[in-house]
Design a protein around this motif. Structure first.
Motif, PDB file in Angstrom:
ATOM      1  N   GLY A   1       2.201  59.982 -33.441  1.00 47.55           N
ATOM      2  CA  GLY A   1       1.511  59.560 -34.732  1.00 47.55           C
ATOM      3  C   GLY A   1       1.663  61.120 -35.745  1.00 47.55           C
ATOM      4  N   CYS A   2       1.027  60.635 -36.748  1.00 40.06           N
ATOM      5  CA  CYS A   2       1.138  61.760 -37.610  1.00 40.06           C
ATOM      6  C   CYS A   2       0.282  62.958 -37.317  1.00 40.06           C
ATOM      7  CB  CYS A   2       0.312  61.274 -38.977  1.00 40.06           C
ATOM      8  SG  CYS A   2       0.865  59.412 -39.684  1.00 40.06           S
ATOM      9  N   ALA A   3       0.451  64.009 -37.898  1.00 40.03           N
ATOM     10  CA  ALA A   3       0.114  65.249 -37.465  1.00 40.03           C
ATOM     11  C   ALA A   3      -1.434  65.344 -37.886  1.00 40.03           C
ATOM     12  CB  ALA A   3       0.629  66.480 -37.966  1.00 40.03           C
ATOM     13  N   ASP A  43      -2.974  64.054 -41.384  1.00 39.33           N
ATOM     14  CA  ASP A  43      -2.156  63.566 -42.096  1.00 39.33           C
ATOM     15  C   ASP A  43      -2.290  62.069 -41.915  1.00 39.33           C
ATOM     16  OD1 ASP A  43      -1.418  65.847 -43.262  1.00 39.33           O
ATOM     17  OD2 ASP A  43       0.458  66.191 -42.011  1.00 39.33           O
ATOM     18  N   CYS A  44      -3.352  61.884 -40.884  1.00 39.05           N
ATOM     19  CA  CYS A  44      -3.084  60.079 -40.659  1.00 39.05           C
ATOM     20  C   CYS A  44      -3.166  59.175 -41.760  1.00 39.05           C
ATOM     21  CB  CYS A  44      -4.073  59.950 -39.534  1.00 39.05           C
ATOM     22  SG  CYS A  44      -4.511  57.942 -39.296  1.00 39.05           S
ATOM     23  N   HIS A  45      -2.504  58.277 -41.933  1.00 41.67           N
ATOM     24  CA  HIS A  45      -2.422  57.457 -43.051  1.00 41.67           C
ATOM     25  C   HIS A  45      -4.019  56.785 -43.312  1.00 41.67           C
ATOM     26  CE1 HIS A  45      -0.536  54.943 -46.574  1.00 41.67           C
ATOM     27  NE2 HIS A  45      -1.410  54.105 -46.035  1.00 41.67           N
ATOM     28  N   TYR A  46      -4.329  56.666 -42.299  1.00 46.26           N
ATOM     29  CA  TYR A  46      -5.954  56.095 -42.113  1.00 46.26           C
ATOM     30  C   TYR A  46      -7.136  57.093 -41.988  1.00 46.26           C
ATOM     31  CZ  TYR A  46      -2.853  52.035 -41.730  1.00 46.26           C
ATOM     32  OH  TYR A  46      -1.856  51.078 -41.869  1.00 46.26           O
ATOM     33  N   VAL A  75       3.757  50.643 -34.577  1.00 47.23           N
ATOM     34  CA  VAL A  75       2.478  50.308 -34.615  1.00 47.23           C
ATOM     35  C   VAL A  75       1.894  51.148 -36.144  1.00 47.23           C
ATOM     36  CG1 VAL A  75       1.585  49.917 -32.353  1.00 47.23           C
ATOM     37  CG2 VAL A  75       1.503  52.209 -33.286  1.00 47.23           C
ATOM     38  N   MET A  76       0.747  50.378 -36.447  1.00 46.10           N
ATOM     39  CA  MET A  76       0.176  50.733 -37.959  1.00 46.10           C
ATOM     40  C   MET A  76      -0.238  52.028 -37.832  1.00 46.10           C
ATOM     41  SD  MET A  76       1.472  48.767 -39.981  1.00 46.10           S
ATOM     42  CE  MET A  76       0.518  48.891 -41.719  1.00 46.10           C
ATOM     43  N   CYS A  77      -0.828  52.581 -36.811  1.00 43.09           N
ATOM     44  CA  CYS A  77      -1.344  53.940 -36.730  1.00 43.09           C
ATOM     45  C   CYS A  77      -1.488  54.303 -35.172  1.00 43.09           C
ATOM     46  CB  CYS A  77      -3.061  53.542 -37.296  1.00 43.09           C
ATOM     47  SG  CYS A  77      -3.963  55.177 -37.022  1.00 43.09           S
ATOM     48  N   SER A  78      -1.332  55.416 -34.855  1.00 44.12           N
ATOM     49  CA  SER A  78      -1.229  55.904 -33.495  1.00 44.12           C
ATOM     50  C   SER A  78      -2.545  55.457 -32.542  1.00 44.12           C
ATOM     51  CB  SER A  78      -1.179  57.406 -33.372  1.00 44.12           C
ATOM     52  OG  SER A  78      -2.336  58.060 -33.751  1.00 44.12           O
ATOM     53  N   SER A  79      -3.727  55.030 -33.389  1.00 46.03           N
ATOM     54  CA  SER A  79      -4.947  54.693 -32.805  1.00 46.03           C
ATOM     55  C   SER A  79      -4.884  53.200 -32.275  1.00 46.03           C
ATOM     56  CB  SER A  79      -5.923  54.857 -33.902  1.00 46.03           C
ATOM     57  OG  SER A  79      -5.941  54.345 -34.841  1.00 46.03           O
ATOM     58  N   PHE A  82       5.220  54.211 -31.568  1.00 44.70           N
ATOM     59  CA  PHE A  82       5.086  55.360 -32.921  1.00 44.70           C
ATOM     60  C   PHE A  82       4.515  54.804 -34.217  1.00 44.70           C
ATOM     61  CE2 PHE A  82       9.185  57.966 -32.191  1.00 44.70           C
ATOM     62  CZ  PHE A  82       9.241  58.245 -30.951  1.00 44.70           C
ATOM     63  N   CYS A  83       3.733  55.545 -34.807  1.00 45.35           N
ATOM     64  CA  CYS A  83       2.944  55.004 -35.806  1.00 45.35           C
ATOM     65  C   CYS A  83       3.861  54.743 -37.136  1.00 45.35           C
ATOM     66  CB  CYS A  83       1.722  55.837 -36.311  1.00 45.35           C
ATOM     67  SG  CYS A  83       2.170  56.900 -37.563  1.00 45.35           S
ATOM     68  N   ARG A  84       3.419  53.713 -37.860  1.00 50.27           N
ATOM     69  CA  ARG A  84       4.636  53.487 -38.755  1.00 50.27           C
ATOM     70  C   ARG A  84       4.596  54.550 -40.036  1.00 50.27           C
ATOM     71  NH1 ARG A  84       5.160  52.225 -43.746  1.00 50.27           N
ATOM     72  NH2 ARG A  84       5.668  50.308 -44.844  1.00 50.27           N
ATOM     73  N   TRP A  85       3.794  55.265 -40.385  1.00 50.74           N
ATOM     74  CA  TRP A  85       3.637  56.020 -41.515  1.00 50.74           C
ATOM     75  C   TRP A  85       4.475  57.350 -41.298  1.00 50.74           C
ATOM     76  CZ3 TRP A  85       2.747  53.445 -45.525  1.00 50.74           C
ATOM     77  CH2 TRP A  85       1.920  52.324 -45.601  1.00 50.74           C
ATOM     78  N   CYS A  86       4.012  58.040 -40.085  1.00 49.85           N
ATOM     79  CA  CYS A  86       4.840  59.398 -39.935  1.00 49.85           C
ATOM     80  C   CYS A  86       5.975  59.510 -39.007  1.00 49.85           C
ATOM     81  CB  CYS A  86       4.100  60.362 -39.606  1.00 49.85           C
ATOM     82  SG  CYS A  86       2.800  60.929 -40.804  1.00 49.85           S
TER      83      CYS A  86
HETATM   84  S1  FES Z   1      -1.225  56.354 -39.476  1.00 52.51           S
HETATM   85 FE1  FES Z   1       0.030  57.798 -38.363  1.00 52.51          FE
HETATM   86  S2  FES Z   1      -1.252  58.332 -36.967  1.00 52.51           S
HETATM   87 FE2  FES Z   1      -2.718  57.000 -38.156  1.00 52.51          FE
END
Ligand code: FES
Ligand code: SF4
Ligand code: SF4
Lengths: 141, 374
Positions: free
Chosen positions: A67-69, A72-75, A41-45, A13-17
Motif C-alpha cells: 500500500g501507500c506509505a 499517503d493513502c489516497h483515501y 485493489v483500490m486501497c490496501s485496506s 497491491f493498492c492501485r494508487w501507489c
Molecule cells: S490507496 Fe494506497 S493504501 Fe490506501
C-alpha cells in the motif's frame, strides 16, 4: 532449499501507489524473479487478511500486500487500518506458530519501482529458504 | 464503600431473585430479563418477565449459560430501545459482550438497568444433562461465598480474571460474601443509586472487592496460565491446527452462539465463499487433494482475525461445539494476545472503540517495514 524452488507469491497491491510503482518497474524493464502475481485493489485496506489466509491455505507460498506509505493513502486513512489488521494477523501467526515469512505488508510509494524489485526479490529469497508451503501437502484444510 | 442493599437470601441466586422481585413489584422497572428455570432438572433459559409471580422460577445466577445474554439483549434492542425501564441481569462476560456490541452499533441501551454480580463461573451445559448439576449446587454456592474456585466449570470460566463486572448499575457481591444474609447489592451509578432507593433490605454500605474476590482472582490467574499451557491446544504450526480442528464438522455453531459474531451475513456464508466446481479445480491444481467441503481452517482463522480482539472468553463456542473442540480456550488464548497488542480489554470502557475500528498515526512502525527473512 534448492535453487529450483520458485515460490508462488500472491501480490495484493493498492492501485494508487504500489501498483503504479510495479507498473513503473515494468516500464523501466527492471529484472526481478517471476514469482509474484499481482492483484490490484483500490486501497490496501481492501485486502482483508482473510483473502491472504485463503491464498496461503490453498498453497500459495507467500502473500505480499502493498500500500501507500503511512500518510499517503489516497483515501487518507485506509493504510492505517490495514496496518492494524496485519499487525493483528502477525500476532495470530506468532501465537499459533505459523510462518510469518509467508505474509508480508509493505509500503511502496508510486515513484519507487526499485522498491518493488527489492521487495519481490527479498520475499522470493526468504521463501526459498522457507520452502514450499506445507498447506500444499495437507488435504484437511 | 458504596451505597448498598443487604439481601436476606441464603445464597447469591436467591438474593438476586429477591432483588429482581422488589424492583419489579416496586414499579421501578416494567420488566426483567433473567435466567428462569423451565424444567425440573436444571433446564434454564433467558426470559423477559413482566409479572412478579413469574419471577418465582427466576434463577439469575444459576451456574449455566444457555446463551450469552449480552448477545440476546443486543438482539432485543438493536432496532429500538425499550420504552419503559427494564432490568437485565447479566454475568460479567455477558455484560462485556453487551458493551462490545454497543461499540459495534448493535444496541440501543436506553431504559436498561444493568445488574451484574461477581461471578463464580458456570458449568458446561452438558454437566446439567439428566439433572446432573442439582446435587453439586450447595457446594457451588459455598465455594462462591468463600471465594473458592468451584471444580468442573467451563475451562474459560475457571481461568477467567474478569469476574468482577465493569460498569454495571448494580453489582451483587456474590464472591466472598461469607454466606447467608450478608449478600450486598452495591450501586455503581446514579441509576443504580436510584434503583436501590426505598427498596426492601436494610440500606447500608458495602464493597464489591471482598477478600474472597482477591483470593479468587489469584487462583484464577494461576489457573489461566495453566489452562493455556495444558488444555489440548494446537501444537505450533499447521499440523497442530489440522489436528485440533480435525473433528470439526463445520456446523458453525461456535459462530452462531458467539455474542461478538453479530454480522447479519457472515463472510463465510456469503455466496462468494460457497464452493463451486471451480473452487475444487483451483485447489486441485495446487494440491493433490482437498477436503470436501473445503476451508475449515479458513473459517476459524478468519473468525480469529475478525473478532478475537473482542472475544470476551465466555466459553459459549466450546459449549456449543457438538464434537468437543475446545474452541473457546483457543479463542481466549489468541484473543489475549491480540488484545494485548492493542492494550485493549473488551467490554471494559464503552467509550473506547474496538481495535480494528480505530488507529493511531504513530504506532506499529515496524509493520509495513521491509522485514524479510527469518
Ligand atoms: S490507496 Fe494506497 S493504501 Fe490506501
Ligand atoms: S469466541 Fe467463544 S469465548 Fe469468545 S466471545 Fe465468542 S463465544 Fe465467547
Ligand atoms: S462448533 Fe465445533 S464442529 Fe461446529 S464449526 Fe465450530 S469447531 Fe467446528
Amino acid at each position: 532449499m534448492s535453487e529450483e524452488f520458485r515460490p508462488d507469491i500472491l501480490g495484493i497491491f493498492c492501485r494508487w501507489c504500489s501498483y503504479s510503482a510495479a507498473d513503473l518497474a515494468g516500464v523501466s524493464r527492471m529484472k526481478m524473479p517471476p514469482t509474484t502475481k499481482v492483484v490490484r485493489v483500490m486501497c490496501s485496506s481492501r485486502a482483508d487478511p482473510v483473502f491472504a489466509l485463503g491464498a496461503l491455505l490453498i498453497g500459495a507460498d507467500g502473500v505480499l500486500v502493498a500500500g501507500c506509505a503511512p500518510g499517503d493513502c489516497h483515501y487518507k486513512t485506509g493504510n492505517y487500518q490495514t496496518r492494524r489488521r496485519y499487525a493483528l494477523v502477525e500476532k495470530i501467526f506468532d501465537t499459533l506458530g505459523l510462518d510469518n515469512r509467508r505474509l508480508k505488508l509493505v509500503w511502496i510509494p508510486a515513484s519507487e519501482g526499485a522498491k518493488v524489485k527489492r521487495v519481490v526479490t527479498a520475499m522470493t529469497e526468504s521463501l526459498q529458504e522457507a520452502g514450499p508451503n506445507p498447506t500444499r501437502a495437507e488435504m484437511f484444510i | 464503600m458504596a451505597k448498598a442493599a443487604l439481601m436476606e437470601g441464603s445464597n447469591a441466586d436467591l438474593a438476586a431473585r429477591d432483588l429482581l422481585k422488589s424492583l419489579l413489584s416496586s414499579g421501578k422497572v416494567r420488566g426483567v430479563m433473567t435466567l428462569v428455570e423451565t424444567g425440573p432438572a436444571g433446564e434454564v433459559n433467558y426470559e423477559l418477565v413482566a409479572d412478579v409471580a413469574a419471577l418465582e422460577n427466576a434463577t439469575p445466577l444459576y451456574p449455566l449459560m444457555p446463551a450469552n445474554a449480552g448477545g440476546l439483549l443486543s438482539r432485543l434492542t438493536v432496532l429500538e430501545g425499550f420504552e419503559e425501564p427494564v432490568a437485565a441481569f447479566l454475568r460479567p462476560c455477558e455484560l462485556r459482550a453487551f458493551v462490545e456490541l454497543g461499540k459495534l452499533h448493535q444496541v440501543n441501551a436506553e431504559n436498561i438497568l444493568l445488574i451484574s454480580a461477581t461471578c463464580g463461573g458456570v458449568y458446561p451445559l452438558r454437566a446439567s444433562l439428566n439433572g446432573g448439576l442439582a446435587d453439586g449446587l450447595p457446594a457451588y454456592w459455598e465455594a462462591v461465598a468463600n471465594g473458592e474456585a468451584a471444580e468442573g466449570l467451563r475451562p474459560t470460566c475457571s481461568a477467567c480474571e474478569h469476574f468482577v463486572p465493569f460498569g454495571a448499575d448494580l453489582v451483587l457481591a456474590a464472591v466472598g460474601s461469607g454466606g447467608a444474609g450478608r449478600l450486598a447489592v452495591v450501586a455503581r451509578t446514579p441509576r443504580g443509586d436510584e434503583a436501590l432507593e426505598g427498596l426492601e433490605g436494610a440500606a447500608g454500605e458495602a464493597e464489591v472487592e471482598t477478600a474472597g474476590v482477591k483470593s479468587l482472582r489469584e487462583k484464577r490467574g494461576a489457573a489461566r496460565a495453566e489452562l493455556f499451557e495444558t488444555e489440548p491446544l494446537p501444537a505450533p504450526g499447521l499440523e497442530g491446527l489440522v489436528a485440533f480442528f480435525g473433528r470439526c464438522v463445520g456446523c458453525r455453531s461456535c459462530r452462531s452462539v458467539c455474542p461478538i459474531c453479530c454480522c447479519e451475513i457472515c463472510y463465510f456464508d456469503a455466496a462468494a465463499t460457497e464452493p463451486t466446481p471451480r473452487t475444487f479445480d483451483v485447489h486441485l491444481k495446487r494440491k493433490e487433494g482437498t477436503r470436501v467441503p473445503p476451508d475449515t481452517l479458513l473459517f476459524h482463522l478468519g473468525r480469529l482475525t475478525h473478532m478475537s480482539a473482542s472475544c470476551v472468553g465466555c466459553g459459549m463456542c466450546a459449549d456449543a461445539c457438538p464434537v468437543y473442540v475446545p474452541v473457546a480456550t483457543l479463542f481466549a488464548k489468541v484473543g489475549a494476545e491480540t488484545q494485548a497488542l492493542f492494550e485493549y480489554v473488551p467490554g471494559k470502557d464503552p467509550e473506547e472503540e474496538v481495535p480494528l475500528q480505530r488507529f493511531e498515526e504513530e504506532e506499529l512502525a515496524e509493520v509495513g517495514e521491509e522485514r524479510f527473512g527469518s
